[in-house]
Enzyme design. Structure first.
Site, PDB file in Angstrom:
ATOM      1  N   MET A 282       0.811  -1.204   0.000  1.00  0.00           N
ATOM      2  CA  MET A 282       0.000   0.000   0.000  1.00  0.00           C
ATOM      3  C   MET A 282       0.854   1.268   0.000  1.00  0.00           C
ATOM      4  O   MET A 282       0.378   2.353  -0.332  1.00  0.00           O
ATOM      5  CB  MET A 282      -0.929   0.013   1.214  1.00  0.00           C
ATOM      6  N   LYS A 283       2.137   1.136   0.348  1.00  0.00           N
ATOM      7  CA  LYS A 283       3.019   2.302   0.405  1.00  0.00           C
ATOM      8  C   LYS A 283       3.340   2.868  -0.974  1.00  0.00           C
ATOM      9  O   LYS A 283       3.859   3.990  -1.087  1.00  0.00           O
ATOM     10  CB  LYS A 283       4.312   1.940   1.137  1.00  0.00           C
TER      11      LYS A 283
END
Length: 337
Positions: free
Chosen positions: A55-56
């Site tokens: 998700m980063k």
């Protein structure tokens, strides 16, 4: 030969201009085997399917592209950030796309896979070795980032713990996608916390769709984000040894603390029951959901976010020798007593 259900000319199958254009639009999957039809429905956002594996990727792309637009980041800017791995990979991916110099400040707890990926993507790695009394390296990493930034006139600290672009990336990204995928019908949002950017960004968008939605944070035992006592933790990517500047506790309705061993067990269950090979913080979410779901009405719709891939934890979560060195879980201590 018949075509599959997903037609070749499906409108979502577009040609991307770069790898960064492949970030987002991750699937939402119901966890039927772990949380069956009799109880609350649990849906998982598979953020490990972003191209950088977590998700980063979303804040990495968002922060860099916004910075390039407003002039905060220029072609000669030297990006610097402290990370346990996933944001480093996302930033290295985005920095390579835009030809930017990037230094990633890490510590010995970073997984060997993450470390190699960051290096292969062209980032410079700066490893700190000084831990605090509880075995955390976060304060040392941040000190080192500040040193590097002050020594280079072109240095720019991303500062994921205080940068509002962090939560905005998740608000416009996963938050918006979840609302669309669930048609706004979300009763409970369950997210792991570290910088708190993802839970705040997604929660703010979810709350717009359903103001009555309950926001549940999953934190690590030994993390200080919610005022609990600091202690040594081994899993990266969840919890923190300092309270992030972004954090607003008023937006969190409930917090569930999960220790390293419970996280490992959660990862194993997720793989065995759902076939989803995910990282350590995803195991924390499964362990927390096992405690939370029985308390919810059967009609509840629960959404959680699985942040990253399991391949990066082959030397830890999925390594029996590493697991054997972990202290016993809270449940095991209770049973022993």
């Amino acid at each position: 030969m018949e075509r599959s259900a997903l037609q070749w000319n499906h409108p979502s199958l577009k040609i991307a201009n770069s790898i960064l254009d492949c970030i987002g639009q991750t699937p939402l999957v119901r966890l039927n085997s772990l949380f069956g039809a009799k109880g609350a429905a649990v849906y998982a956002k598979l953020e490990m399917m972003n191209p950088g594996g977590s998700m980063k990727d979303r804040p990495a792309r968002y922060i860099i592209e916004q910075g390039l637009r407003d002039g905060t980041i220029k072609p000669h800017t030297h990006l610097i950030e402290s990370t346990s791995g996933n944001l480093g990979i996302g930033l290295a991916l985005a920095a390579k796309r835009y030809g930017l110099k990037f230094t990633c400040v890490v510590d010995p707890k970073i997984t060997s896979t993450n470390l190699r990926l960051i290096t292969y993507l062209g980032a410079h790695v700066d490893m700190v070795t000084e831990a605090d009394e509880h075995g955390s390296y976060l304060q040392s990493r941040i000190r080192r980032v500040k040193e590097l930034a002050s020594a280079d006139p072109a240095g720019y600290w991303i500062n994921q713990y205080a940068n509002p672009l962090n939560w905005q990336a998740h608000y416009h990204g996963a938050g918006q996608e979840i609302v669309e995928q669930m048609n706004g019908q979300i009763d409970v949002l369950v997210c792991a916390v570290s910088t708190t950017g993802s839970i705040l960004g997604i929660a703010r968008r979810v709350k717009e769709a359903n103001p009555r939605a309950r926001i549940v944070a999953v934190d690590a035992v030994g993390s200080v984000i919610f005022g609990t006592k600091s202690r040594q933790r081994e899993l990266p990517g969840i919890g923190a040894n300092r309270v992030p500047e972004l954090f607003n506790p008023a937006e969190i309705d409930q917090v569930i603390h999960i220790d390293d061993r419970e996280s490992v067990l959660g990862c194993r269950k997720l793989l065995e029951r759902e076939g989803i090979f995910a990282g350590g913080s995803s195991g924390s979410l499964v362990a927390a959901l096992e405690k939370l779901v029985p308390t919810l009405p059967p009609s509840a719709k629960v959404v959680t976010i699985l942040p990253d891939r399991g391949e990066r934890y082959l030397d830890s979560v999925y390594n029996e020798e590493w697991v054997d060195q972990l202290p016993p879980s809270q449940e095991e201590i209770t049973i022993a007593n």
